[in-house]
Design a protein around this motif. Structure first.
Motif, PDB file in Angstrom:
ATOM      1  N   ALA A 102       0.852  -1.205  -0.015  1.00 57.67           N
ATOM      2  CA  ALA A 102      -0.016   0.098  -0.005  1.00 57.67           C
ATOM      3  C   ALA A 102       0.917   1.112   0.060  1.00 57.67           C
ATOM      4  N   LEU A 103       0.448   2.214  -0.692  1.00 62.24           N
ATOM      5  CA  LEU A 103       1.158   3.407  -0.603  1.00 62.24           C
ATOM      6  C   LEU A 103       0.327   4.625   0.220  1.00 62.24           C
ATOM      7  N   ASP A 104       1.148   5.252   1.354  1.00 61.15           N
ATOM      8  CA  ASP A 104       0.482   6.040   2.189  1.00 61.15           C
ATOM      9  C   ASP A 104       1.439   7.494   1.964  1.00 61.15           C
ATOM     10  N   SER A 105       0.708   8.597   1.364  1.00 60.41           N
ATOM     11  CA  SER A 105       1.574   9.451   0.939  1.00 60.41           C
ATOM     12  C   SER A 105       2.931   9.495   0.250  1.00 60.41           C
ATOM     13  N   GLY A 106       2.929   8.427  -0.721  1.00 61.91           N
ATOM     14  CA  GLY A 106       3.912   7.909  -1.356  1.00 61.91           C
ATOM     15  C   GLY A 106       4.903   7.031  -0.868  1.00 61.91           C
ATOM     16  N   GLN A 107       4.764   6.870   0.354  1.00 57.58           N
ATOM     17  CA  GLN A 107       5.577   5.864   1.241  1.00 57.58           C
ATOM     18  C   GLN A 107       4.930   4.587   1.244  1.00 57.58           C
ATOM     19  N   PRO A 108       5.670   3.480   0.608  1.00 56.18           N
ATOM     20  CA  PRO A 108       5.377   2.159   0.504  1.00 56.18           C
ATOM     21  C   PRO A 108       5.351   1.640   1.691  1.00 56.18           C
ATOM     22  N   LEU A 109       3.964   0.816   2.274  1.00 56.92           N
ATOM     23  CA  LEU A 109       3.811   0.295   3.374  1.00 56.92           C
ATOM     24  C   LEU A 109       3.408  -1.307   2.942  1.00 56.92           C
ATOM     25  N   LEU A 110       4.475  -2.171   3.784  1.00 50.99           N
ATOM     26  CA  LEU A 110       4.032  -3.808   3.099  1.00 50.99           C
ATOM     27  C   LEU A 110       3.565  -4.408   4.250  1.00 50.99           C
ATOM     28  N   THR A 111       2.692  -5.347   3.727  1.00 48.01           N
ATOM     29  CA  THR A 111       1.816  -6.485   4.554  1.00 48.01           C
ATOM     30  C   THR A 111       2.635  -7.669   4.505  1.00 48.01           C
ATOM     31  N   VAL A 112       3.133  -8.100   5.682  1.00 50.40           N
ATOM     32  CA  VAL A 112       3.814  -9.369   5.699  1.00 50.40           C
ATOM     33  C   VAL A 112       2.817 -10.691   6.395  1.00 50.40           C
ATOM     34  N   THR A 113       2.868 -11.501   5.681  1.00 49.58           N
ATOM     35  CA  THR A 113       2.186 -12.742   6.071  1.00 49.58           C
ATOM     36  C   THR A 113       2.855 -14.035   6.388  1.00 49.58           C
ATOM     37  N   THR A 114       2.727 -14.250   7.935  1.00 51.03           N
ATOM     38  CA  THR A 114       3.830 -15.486   8.394  1.00 51.03           C
ATOM     39  C   THR A 114       3.232 -16.550   7.932  1.00 51.03           C
ATOM     40  N   ALA A 115       3.980 -17.804   8.343  1.00 52.17           N
ATOM     41  CA  ALA A 115       3.694 -18.978   7.822  1.00 52.17           C
ATOM     42  C   ALA A 115       2.649 -19.780   8.518  1.00 52.17           C
ATOM     43  N   ALA A 116       2.371 -19.018   9.862  1.00 51.40           N
ATOM     44  CA  ALA A 116       0.978 -19.268  10.476  1.00 51.40           C
ATOM     45  C   ALA A 116      -0.091 -18.778   9.988  1.00 51.40           C
ATOM     46  N   GLY A 117      -0.172 -17.836   8.939  1.00 47.47           N
ATOM     47  CA  GLY A 117      -1.024 -17.089   8.485  1.00 47.47           C
ATOM     48  C   GLY A 117      -1.517 -15.660   9.090  1.00 47.47           C
ATOM     49  N   GLN A 118      -0.743 -15.201   9.869  1.00 45.85           N
ATOM     50  CA  GLN A 118      -0.961 -13.930  10.571  1.00 45.85           C
ATOM     51  C   GLN A 118      -0.183 -12.948   9.730  1.00 45.85           C
ATOM     52  N   SER A 119      -1.002 -11.802   9.721  1.00 43.23           N
ATOM     53  CA  SER A 119      -0.683 -10.590   8.756  1.00 43.23           C
ATOM     54  C   SER A 119      -0.188  -9.526   9.575  1.00 43.23           C
ATOM     55  N   THR A 120       0.740  -8.904   9.096  1.00 41.91           N
ATOM     56  CA  THR A 120       1.234  -7.402   9.988  1.00 41.91           C
ATOM     57  C   THR A 120       1.329  -6.380   8.954  1.00 41.91           C
ATOM     58  N   GLU A 121       0.486  -5.437   8.967  1.00 42.70           N
ATOM     59  CA  GLU A 121       0.366  -4.410   8.100  1.00 42.70           C
ATOM     60  C   GLU A 121       1.223  -3.236   8.487  1.00 42.70           C
ATOM     61  N   GLY A 122       1.494  -2.488   7.405  1.00 44.99           N
ATOM     62  CA  GLY A 122       1.908  -0.970   7.710  1.00 44.99           C
ATOM     63  C   GLY A 122       3.586  -1.108   8.054  1.00 44.99           C
ATOM     64  N   ILE A 123       4.254  -2.061   7.446  1.00 46.98           N
ATOM     65  CA  ILE A 123       5.849  -2.214   7.651  1.00 46.98           C
ATOM     66  C   ILE A 123       6.565  -1.454   6.545  1.00 46.98           C
ATOM     67  N   THR A 124       7.313  -0.471   7.032  1.00 50.25           N
ATOM     68  CA  THR A 124       8.153   0.440   5.986  1.00 50.25           C
ATOM     69  C   THR A 124       9.410  -0.112   5.572  1.00 50.25           C
TER      70      THR A 124
END
Length: 132
Positions: A102-124
């Motif tokens: 995702a892009l927030d004010s031009g800054q890319p933010l990643l969503t990382v999904t672990t092997a267990a299926g848990q997602s973490t959003e907003g990683i720069t």
């Protein structure tokens, strides 16, 4: 005009506050209020104009570099889609695949999904420590 004054005028907090129009107003006021018996030395006058022109060019260059870095980070983040990364999130290392961008004010933010299926959003990109 001293070098310290020029350097201070180009600081990030003030760079958007002074422009060519402001400089011309100051210059006009300086010329109107100078002592007729001791006019400003031509060399000093030209040096002030050259210093301001250099300052303005530096400010514009900094803006262009900032824009270029935003584009580069966006392009770089696209290449991370589907890759496994280690990211430091609040002191905890999260390992998983980059599943979304995702892009927030031009800054890319990643969503990382672990092997267990848990997602973490907003990683720069600065939080990404390792890419596999």
């Amino acid at each position: 005009m001293s070098t310290a004054t020029i350097a201070g005028a180009g600081s990030p907090s003030q760079s958007s506050n002074i422009g060519i129009q402001d400089f011309l107003k100051i210059l006009t006021a300086q010329l109107n209020n100078q002592d007729p018996l001791k006019p400003v030395d031509n060399e000093q006058f030209v040096a002030q104009i050259a210093q301001f022109a250099t300052l303005e060019q530096s400010r514009q260059l900094n803006e262009k570099i900032d824009n270029m870095l935003l584009v580069q980070s966006s392009t770089q983040s696209i290449g991370l889609l589907g890759k496994t990364v280690d990211a430091n999130v609040n002191g905890v290392t999260v390992t998983g695949r980059v599943s979304a961008l995702a892009l927030d004010s031009g800054q890319p933010l990643l969503t990382v999904t672990t092997a267990a299926g848990q997602s973490t959003e907003g990683i720069t990109l600065s939080q990404v420590a390792n890419i596999r």
